[in-house]
Scaffold this active site. Structure first.
Site, PDB file in Angstrom:
ATOM      1  N   THR A 230       0.835  -1.317  -0.095  1.00 53.48           N
ATOM      2  CA  THR A 230      -0.090   0.140  -0.082  1.00 53.48           C
ATOM      3  C   THR A 230       0.662   1.094  -0.049  1.00 53.48           C
ATOM      4  O   THR A 230       2.061   1.227   0.518  1.00 53.48           O
ATOM      5  CB  THR A 230      -1.051  -0.036   1.458  1.00 53.48           C
ATOM      6  OG1 THR A 230      -1.447   1.280   1.545  1.00 53.48           O
ATOM      7  CG2 THR A 230      -0.096  -0.359   2.705  1.00 53.48           C
ATOM      8  N   ASP A 231       0.151   2.277  -0.588  1.00 52.95           N
ATOM      9  CA  ASP A 231       1.032   3.316  -0.493  1.00 52.95           C
ATOM     10  C   ASP A 231       1.072   4.112   0.916  1.00 52.95           C
ATOM     11  O   ASP A 231       1.926   4.962   1.149  1.00 52.95           O
ATOM     12  CB  ASP A 231       0.420   4.727  -1.438  1.00 52.95           C
ATOM     13  CG  ASP A 231      -1.259   5.042  -0.970  1.00 52.95           C
ATOM     14  OD1 ASP A 231      -1.612   4.559   0.120  1.00 52.95           O
ATOM     15  OD2 ASP A 231      -1.590   6.050  -1.446  1.00 52.95           O
ATOM     16  N   GLU A 232       0.297   3.436   1.891  1.00 46.61           N
ATOM     17  CA  GLU A 232       0.304   4.175   3.436  1.00 46.61           C
ATOM     18  C   GLU A 232       1.637   3.808   4.084  1.00 46.61           C
ATOM     19  O   GLU A 232       1.903   4.417   5.230  1.00 46.61           O
ATOM     20  CB  GLU A 232      -0.883   3.515   4.126  1.00 46.61           C
ATOM     21  CG  GLU A 232      -2.204   3.623   3.333  1.00 46.61           C
ATOM     22  CD  GLU A 232      -3.580   3.346   4.174  1.00 46.61           C
ATOM     23  OE1 GLU A 232      -3.328   3.348   5.549  1.00 46.61           O
ATOM     24  OE2 GLU A 232      -4.404   3.127   3.538  1.00 46.61           O
TER      25      GLU A 232
ATOM     26  N   TYR B 294      -1.926  -0.572  10.898  1.00 47.21           N
ATOM     27  CA  TYR B 294      -1.992  -1.274   9.534  1.00 47.21           C
ATOM     28  C   TYR B 294      -0.679  -1.127   8.718  1.00 47.21           C
ATOM     29  O   TYR B 294      -0.037  -1.874   8.244  1.00 47.21           O
ATOM     30  CB  TYR B 294      -3.318  -0.798   8.771  1.00 47.21           C
ATOM     31  CG  TYR B 294      -3.387  -0.991   7.364  1.00 47.21           C
ATOM     32  CD1 TYR B 294      -3.269  -2.261   7.049  1.00 47.21           C
ATOM     33  CD2 TYR B 294      -3.377  -0.202   6.425  1.00 47.21           C
ATOM     34  CE1 TYR B 294      -3.135  -2.684   5.796  1.00 47.21           C
ATOM     35  CE2 TYR B 294      -3.350  -0.366   5.261  1.00 47.21           C
ATOM     36  CZ  TYR B 294      -3.303  -1.752   4.709  1.00 47.21           C
ATOM     37  OH  TYR B 294      -3.451  -1.979   3.506  1.00 47.21           O
TER      38      TYR B 294
ATOM     39  N   LYS C  47       2.196  -3.583   7.240  1.00 44.61           N
ATOM     40  CA  LYS C  47       2.487  -3.651   5.759  1.00 44.61           C
ATOM     41  C   LYS C  47       4.014  -3.095   5.476  1.00 44.61           C
ATOM     42  O   LYS C  47       4.571  -3.830   4.632  1.00 44.61           O
ATOM     43  CB  LYS C  47       1.600  -2.744   4.885  1.00 44.61           C
ATOM     44  CG  LYS C  47       0.187  -3.292   4.955  1.00 44.61           C
ATOM     45  CD  LYS C  47       0.068  -4.494   4.298  1.00 44.61           C
ATOM     46  CE  LYS C  47       0.253  -4.571   2.893  1.00 44.61           C
ATOM     47  NZ  LYS C  47      -0.215  -6.058   2.307  1.00 44.61           N
TER      48      LYS C  47
HETATM   49  P1  NAD Z   1      -9.638  -7.290   2.075  1.00 49.87           P
HETATM   50  O1  NAD Z   1      -9.489  -7.191   3.645  1.00 49.87           O
HETATM   51  O2  NAD Z   1     -10.928  -7.176   1.103  1.00 49.87           O
HETATM   52  O3  NAD Z   1      -9.143  -9.005   1.734  1.00 49.87           O
HETATM   53  C1  NAD Z   1      -8.327  -9.648   2.415  1.00 49.87           C
HETATM   54  C2  NAD Z   1      -8.317 -11.061   2.288  1.00 49.87           C
HETATM   55  O4  NAD Z   1      -7.081 -11.881   3.040  1.00 49.87           O
HETATM   56  C3  NAD Z   1      -9.611 -11.666   2.589  1.00 49.87           C
HETATM   57  O5  NAD Z   1     -10.146 -12.506   1.816  1.00 49.87           O
HETATM   58  C4  NAD Z   1      -9.213 -12.664   3.886  1.00 49.87           C
HETATM   59  O6  NAD Z   1     -10.093 -13.562   4.131  1.00 49.87           O
HETATM   60  C5  NAD Z   1      -7.854 -12.801   3.344  1.00 49.87           C
HETATM   61  N1  NAD Z   1      -6.997 -13.220   4.647  1.00 49.87           N
HETATM   62  C6  NAD Z   1      -7.073 -12.445   5.921  1.00 49.87           C
HETATM   63  N2  NAD Z   1      -6.034 -12.837   6.862  1.00 49.87           N
HETATM   64  C7  NAD Z   1      -5.767 -14.214   6.305  1.00 49.87           C
HETATM   65  C8  NAD Z   1      -4.795 -15.520   6.696  1.00 49.87           C
HETATM   66  N3  NAD Z   1      -4.045 -15.150   7.891  1.00 49.87           N
HETATM   67  N4  NAD Z   1      -4.547 -16.167   5.766  1.00 49.87           N
HETATM   68  C9  NAD Z   1      -5.189 -16.295   4.565  1.00 49.87           C
HETATM   69  N5  NAD Z   1      -6.227 -15.233   4.204  1.00 49.87           N
HETATM   70  C10 NAD Z   1      -6.229 -14.476   4.879  1.00 49.87           C
HETATM   71  O7  NAD Z   1      -8.244  -6.726   1.632  1.00 49.87           O
HETATM   72  P2  NAD Z   1      -7.972  -5.920   0.207  1.00 49.87           P
HETATM   73  O8  NAD Z   1      -8.507  -4.401   0.243  1.00 49.87           O
HETATM   74  O9  NAD Z   1      -8.431  -6.699  -1.038  1.00 49.87           O
HETATM   75  O10 NAD Z   1      -6.459  -5.850  -0.039  1.00 49.87           O
HETATM   76  C11 NAD Z   1      -5.577  -6.762  -0.437  1.00 49.87           C
HETATM   77  C12 NAD Z   1      -4.391  -6.427  -0.331  1.00 49.87           C
HETATM   78  O11 NAD Z   1      -4.101  -5.028  -0.877  1.00 49.87           O
HETATM   79  C13 NAD Z   1      -3.773  -6.301   1.070  1.00 49.87           C
HETATM   80  O12 NAD Z   1      -2.387  -6.983   1.250  1.00 49.87           O
HETATM   81  C14 NAD Z   1      -3.897  -4.771   1.391  1.00 49.87           C
HETATM   82  O13 NAD Z   1      -2.919  -4.235   2.309  1.00 49.87           O
HETATM   83  C15 NAD Z   1      -3.443  -4.289  -0.291  1.00 49.87           C
HETATM   84  N6  NAD Z   1      -3.864  -2.871  -0.533  1.00 49.87           N
HETATM   85  C16 NAD Z   1      -5.347  -2.498  -0.469  1.00 49.87           C
HETATM   86  C17 NAD Z   1      -5.621  -1.297  -0.918  1.00 49.87           C
HETATM   87  C18 NAD Z   1      -7.020  -1.029  -0.809  1.00 49.87           C
HETATM   88  O14 NAD Z   1      -7.366   0.107  -1.066  1.00 49.87           O
HETATM   89  N7  NAD Z   1      -7.975  -1.906  -0.591  1.00 49.87           N
HETATM   90  C19 NAD Z   1      -5.019  -0.420  -1.426  1.00 49.87           C
HETATM   91  C20 NAD Z   1      -3.381  -0.800  -1.594  1.00 49.87           C
HETATM   92  C21 NAD Z   1      -3.059  -2.029  -1.116  1.00 49.87           C
HETATM   93  P1  TYD Z   2     -10.826   4.057   4.239  1.00 49.18           P
HETATM   94  O1  TYD Z   2     -11.670   3.546   3.224  1.00 49.18           O
HETATM   95  O2  TYD Z   2     -10.835   3.716   5.727  1.00 49.18           O
HETATM   96  O3  TYD Z   2      -9.203   3.960   3.740  1.00 49.18           O
HETATM   97  P2  TYD Z   2      -7.692   4.260   4.431  1.00 49.18           P
HETATM   98  O4  TYD Z   2      -7.941   4.762   5.575  1.00 49.18           O
HETATM   99  O5  TYD Z   2      -6.940   3.156   4.211  1.00 49.18           O
HETATM  100  O6  TYD Z   2      -7.568   5.506   3.322  1.00 49.18           O
HETATM  101  O7  TYD Z   2     -10.891   5.713   4.463  1.00 49.18           O
HETATM  102  C1  TYD Z   2     -10.834   6.782   3.556  1.00 49.18           C
HETATM  103  C2  TYD Z   2     -10.631   7.983   3.966  1.00 49.18           C
HETATM  104  O8  TYD Z   2     -12.131   8.153   4.598  1.00 49.18           O
HETATM  105  C3  TYD Z   2      -9.837   8.243   5.252  1.00 49.18           C
HETATM  106  O9  TYD Z   2      -9.307   9.472   5.216  1.00 49.18           O
HETATM  107  C4  TYD Z   2     -10.904   7.945   6.468  1.00 49.18           C
HETATM  108  C5  TYD Z   2     -12.186   8.630   5.877  1.00 49.18           C
HETATM  109  N1  TYD Z   2     -13.327   7.832   6.441  1.00 49.18           N
HETATM  110  C6  TYD Z   2     -14.367   8.777   6.987  1.00 49.18           C
HETATM  111  O10 TYD Z   2     -14.298   9.929   6.958  1.00 49.18           O
HETATM  112  N2  TYD Z   2     -15.558   7.842   7.553  1.00 49.18           N
HETATM  113  C7  TYD Z   2     -15.487   6.721   7.374  1.00 49.18           C
HETATM  114  O11 TYD Z   2     -16.615   5.896   8.046  1.00 49.18           O
HETATM  115  C8  TYD Z   2     -14.452   5.777   6.928  1.00 49.18           C
HETATM  116  C9  TYD Z   2     -14.522   4.166   6.920  1.00 49.18           C
HETATM  117  C10 TYD Z   2     -13.396   6.347   6.317  1.00 49.18           C
END
Ligand code: NAD
Ligand code: TYD
Length: 349
Positions: A132-134, A157, A161
């Site tokens: 992630t960019d975080e 989180y 990561k």
């Molecule tokens: P998500 O929470 O929707 O899905 C995570 C998946 O991992 C789920 O299916 C869960 O069952 C599985 N999982 C969790 N713990 C596990 C374990 N111990 N063993 C096996 N499986 C397990 O997450 P997402 O949003 O799809 O993100 C996927 C990846 O991309 C993550 O690594 C996250 O850090 C990264 N990412 C997410 C975003 C975003 O905006 N969502 C952005 C950048 C990077």
């Molecule tokens: P989120 O979807 O949790 O992603 P991330 O924190 O990983 O960027 O949140 C996106 C943005 O929205 C973040 O600045 C937090 C804000 N947010 C709210 O204002 N209210 C909410 O209920 C949630 C879940 C997020």
């Protein structure tokens, strides 16, 4: 060429889109989806590919060393695309230890097993770590994250990561593990669990519930349609250079409040409500502790080196996303029954 690829976290939001793309684009690969099916994992996300002859689902925990060793012994993987993670910042604030176990220990467990399995035979193997960019921390009003930006994670989180990214590079440097890492901005699109901003707000608008905006709402994120992230992962897996990092982003920065206003307007139109209806649900609530002010990503390395760019304009992606959630209300109702209600109470009461 035939390959057997392990994709972890394939039942989650991004993982399910990656699985679909690989299963459909590479009929001569075997795609093994390993997922523990936590609250965020949902096999409903994969109904359209579950019977494909090049797809297998395995339920298991990446933290379980013996299980992972057996899985590698059974399949003899050529590559790993690692997405399994605990992914929600608010949950990491309440329960950091789960994030350390899955995101750090689970990743190291996969690295160890891949190292042993591939020892002396690393040619053509690849460990692709999806991050992630975080990890770069929070920006001021200007500037962009580059691949060379020093890590400065601020939440449990992003710290977990960042730690896993460091371990992947350490295995590359120390043991010669072939790897790539990508760091992506905020994803949106179908199948996202409604703890994240957009699906949570779409669901609340549908039910006439308040929209809890943290702090002053002036936090900035870059947003990318999830299918474009999956396309980037495909590109990087096949064409990325060994040991490189690629930033992935949408060239699409929004403050939360501006984004929410666009969402509200599009939801009013989609639901046939007078414009201003959803806007009236906006409620400012207590800020998230340690809330990162601004993320913004420079994805030009990926664009210039590998020719990837986002395929959708944001308004178009948002309209597709809203249409998907409204057409798949049963999906939303299923994932918001049971434990979700407890989570919502604890987080927002
Ligand atoms: P998500 O929470 O929707 O899905 C995570 C998946 O991992 C789920 O299916 C869960 O069952 C599985 N999982 C969790 N713990 C596990 C374990 N111990 N063993 C096996 N499986 C397990 O997450 P997402 O949003 O799809 O993100 C996927 C990846 O991309 C993550 O690594 C996250 O850090 C990264 N990412 C997410 C975003 C975003 O905006 N969502 C952005 C950048 C990077
Ligand atoms: P989120 O979807 O949790 O992603 P991330 O924190 O990983 O960027 O949140 C996106 C943005 O929205 C973040 O600045 C937090 C804000 N947010 C709210 O204002 N209210 C909410 O209920 C949630 C879940 C997020």
């Amino acid at each position: 060429m035939h390959k057997t690829i392990l994709i972890t976290g394939g039942a989650g939001f991004i993982g399910s889109h990656v699985i679909r793309l690989f299963v459909n684009n590479y009929p001569y690969y075997k795609i093994v989806n390993l997922d523990e099916l936590t609250y965020a994992g949902n096999l409903e996300n994969l109904r359209d590919v579950e019977n494909a002859s090049n797809y297998v689902f395995e339920k298991g925990d990446i933290v379980d060393r013996k299980y992972i060793e057996d899985l590698f012994a059974r399949y003899n993987f050529d590559g790993v695309i690692h997405l399994a993670a605990e992914s929600h910042v608010d949950r990491s604030i309440t329960n950091p230890m789960e994030f350390i176990m899955t995101n750090v220990v689970g990743t190291v467990n996969l690295l160890n097993t891949a190292k042993t399995s591939w020892r002396g035979n690393e040619q053509g193997k690849l460990f692709y770590h999806v991050s992630t960019d975080e990890v770069y921390g929070s920006l001021g009003d200007t500037g962009l994250f580059l691949e060379t930006t020093p890590y400065d994670p601020q939440s449990p989180y992003s710290s977990s990561k960042a730690s896993s990214d460091h371990f992947v590079r350490a295995y590359g440097n120390t043991y010669g593990m072939p790897f790539v890492i990508s760091n992506c901005s905020n994803n949106y699109g179908p199948n996202q669990f409604p703890e994240k901003l957009l699906p949570l707000f779409i669901n609340n608008i549908r039910h006439g519930k308040t929209l809890p905006v943290y702090g002053d709402g002036k936090f900035t994120r870059d947003w990318l349609y999830v299918v474009d992230h999956a396309r980037a992962i495909d590109k990087i897996y096949h064409e990325g250079r060994n040991r490189e990092t690629y930033n992935i982003g949408g060239f699409n920065e929004w403050t939360n409040i501006d984004l929410i206003k666009v969402l509200c307007k599009q939801m009013d139109v989609a639901l046939g409500n007078p414009i201003g209806t959803a806007d009236g649900l906006i409620t400012y609530v207590k800020d998230r502790p340690g809330h990162d002010k601004r993320y913004a990503i420079d994805a030009n390395k990926l664009k210039n080196e590998l020719g990837w760019k986002p395929s959708l304009q944001f308004e178009e992606g948002l309209a597709k996303t809203i249409a998907w959630y409204l057409d798949n209300q049963q999906w939303m109702d299923n994932v918001t029954s049971g434990d979700y209600q407890k989570y919502y109470e604890q987080q927002y009461s």
